[in-house]
Design a protein around this motif. Structure first.
Motif, PDB file in Angstrom:
ATOM      1  N   ARG A   2      52.679  62.544  33.320  1.00 33.64           N
ATOM      2  CA  ARG A   2      53.990  62.211  33.727  1.00 33.64           C
ATOM      3  C   ARG A   2      54.290  62.966  35.115  1.00 33.64           C
ATOM      4  O   ARG A   2      54.380  64.194  34.937  1.00 33.64           O
ATOM      5  N   LYS A   3      54.928  62.327  36.081  1.00 33.84           N
ATOM      6  CA  LYS A   3      55.375  63.233  37.332  1.00 33.84           C
ATOM      7  C   LYS A   3      56.808  63.241  37.341  1.00 33.84           C
ATOM      8  O   LYS A   3      57.603  62.250  37.227  1.00 33.84           O
ATOM      9  N   ILE A   4      57.086  64.511  37.416  1.00 39.90           N
ATOM     10  CA  ILE A   4      58.764  64.751  37.320  1.00 39.90           C
ATOM     11  C   ILE A   4      59.028  65.776  38.594  1.00 39.90           C
ATOM     12  O   ILE A   4      58.381  66.607  38.715  1.00 39.90           O
ATOM     13  N   LEU A   5      60.185  65.265  39.223  1.00 39.40           N
ATOM     14  CA  LEU A   5      60.836  66.001  40.300  1.00 39.40           C
ATOM     15  C   LEU A   5      62.072  66.714  39.858  1.00 39.40           C
ATOM     16  O   LEU A   5      62.927  66.022  39.240  1.00 39.40           O
ATOM     17  N   ILE A   6      62.139  68.134  40.197  1.00 37.24           N
ATOM     18  CA  ILE A   6      63.286  68.837  39.721  1.00 37.24           C
ATOM     19  C   ILE A   6      63.970  69.364  41.287  1.00 37.24           C
ATOM     20  O   ILE A   6      63.013  70.114  41.790  1.00 37.24           O
TER      21      ILE A   6
END
Ligand SMILES: Cc1cc2nc3c(=O)[nH]c(=O)nc-3n(C[C@H](O)[C@H](O)[C@H](O)COP(=O)(O)OP(=O)(O)OC[C@H]3O[C@@H](n4cnc5c(N)ncnc54)[C@H](O)[C@@H]3O)c2cc1C
Length: 411
Positions: A2-6
């Motif tokens: 899964r791709k997560i942007l912070i």
């Protein structure tokens, strides 16, 4: 994966990024400053963190400065009398030590670690329009940008935000050359000196870019005699003002500060903000949703030194919520549930911090006074900084405070 942007590389964003990265998530971290810019920039906080928050860092193996940073084993409170003597004076012992690692050191170091471990680091000050696009290309977008402009996406929760204006003017100076505490020189402690009606002075050891140092931190009631730092641009003028006010209001702390020098040109900070709780979900113009993290959603005044602690606890709680969710969509219901789980802890911090900003009622004055004669009261108060939920048991209601004091006196 899964791709997560912070978005935002502070205590919460970096801790979460490193945590998710270690669990195999594909994490992109967006920061408006490079590691070098952070390291050589201005101080941002006093960032004293207590045992539980430090444990979350240890759990991830990112407590890189633990052996170098001073171990803060106590927390002391003094109350100034009208003649500037000490009406109350005690030091409570912490069950587990606290530490302050200058955020310039920690955030720069963590950012480099994240990139070295293969994380995607993007140096860019994100705008709402960027997030609109990213919310379609990532499985989840987390906004951990502190008290910056992106908070405008998250509506203020008036029911949880009793103050609409700043309650303290903040002024911080990092120094070398402070003398030891006169009362317990065998271990390090945070010293809080309360000057009724005027404000509070916090003095604590830290680990900064030039090694061990101490922080002198005034919290002034707005419009009062400590509210004099706005517009002071020259760091040495800032330090001179800090010391002048210490000599006048807290001479016992001034006595050990006569030889101090600023750690560096970026070693001072002044500002103010209104403590605010926000709705955790931001709605983007294109319909996408983003979830706010730490100060974005719950920003308390630093009078109780809780923001970094809360940022660590928020990152740990969100990390658990994300990993437990598996492959299911990060929808609105999940976002609200994730915040609610964090709020279970955060609500105690907000309640206690907002209480400490007001004029203390008599039973609180009694409790603080009792710390000087009953060591268990001093110890319990000090350990409340680690777990503010405990204040529910003895702090807010006069009956509970009296019952607690009676039980300790009896014992
Ligand atoms: C004077 C003072 C003293 C304090 N003392 C203490 C203390 O002793 N103990 C304690 O626990 N807490 C303390 N705090 C509070 C603590 O510093 C904060 O609550 C904590 O740092 C919040 O962490 P965060 O991750 O939410 O945000 P931050 O640490 O503020 O990080 C946010 C990051 O996002 C970046 N950013 C902002 N906008 C954007 C954008 N648009 N795009 C990309 N990046 C962006 C910022 O540059 C920053 O690096 C203090 C605060 C102050 C002001």
């Amino acid at each position: 994966m899964r791709k997560i942007l912070i978005v935002g590389a502070g205590q919460s964003g970096l801790q979460l990024a490193l945590g998710l990265q270690s669990k195999g998530y594909e994490v992109t971290l967006m920061s408006n400053r490079t590691a070098d810019e952070i390291r050589s920039g201005r101080v941002m906080s006093t960032q004293c963190m207590f045992h539980t928050a430090l444990e979350h860092e240890r759990d991830l193996g990112i407590n890189f400065w633990e052996s170098q940073a001073p171990k803060i084993e106590g927390l002391g409170v003094s109350v100034a009398a009208p003649d500037a003597s000490r009406a109350v004076d005690w030091v409570g012992k912490l069950d587990g030590y606290a530490q302050s690692v200058d955020q310039r050191v920690k955030m720069a170091g963590w950012m480099e670690t994240f990139a070295q471990r293969g994380g995607q680091l993007v140096i860019h000050g994100a705008a709402v329009s960027d997030l609109d696009y990213f919310s379609r290309t990532y499985d989840l977008v987390l906004v951990s940008a502190g008290k910056g402009e992106l908070v405008s996406m998250f509506g203020r929760d008036a029911s949880r935000s009793p103050y609409s204006e700043p309650q303290r003017a903040l002024a911080v100076a990092y120094v070398h050359g402070l003398g030891p505490r006169p009362e317990h020189p065998d271990y390090d402690a945070v010293r809080c000196s309360l000057v009724p009606g005027v404000g509070e002075l916090f003095v604590m050891p830290t680990f900064t870019t030039s090694g061990r140092a101490d922080i002198l931190f005034w919290e002034g009631v707005p419009g009062g005699p400590l509210d004099v730092f706005q517009g002071v641009k020259d760091p040495s003028e800032h330090l001179a003002l800090t010391l002048e006010l210490m000599e006048k209001f807290t001479p016992w702390e001034y006595a050990r500060a006569t030889k101090v020098e600023l750690t560096d040109a970026g070693g001072t900070l002044a500002g103010r903000y209104a403590p605010t709780v926000r709705n955790p979900i931001g709605r983007l113009p294109g319909g996408g949703l983003v979830l706010g993290v730490a100060d974005v959603v719950v920003a308390n005044d630093p009078i109780t030194g809780q923001g970094s602690n809360s940022a660590s606890k928020c990152a740990a709680s969100y990390l658990a919520s994300i990993t437990e969710h598996g492959d299911r969509p990060f929808d609105e219901q999940w976002m609200q549930g994730t915040f609610d789980r964090y709020w279970d802890t955060a609500q105690h911090v907000t309640k206690w911090t907002n209480a400490m900003l007001g004029v203390p009622p008599e039973h609180v004055l009694n409790l603080i006074g009792a710390g000087g004669v009953l060591q268990p009261v001093a110890d319990r108060f000090a350990n409340g900084f680690n777990d503010p939920a405990d204040f529910e048991n003895f702090f807010y209601e006069p009956e509970k405070a009296e019952a607690y004091l009676a039980s300790v006196s009896g014992a």
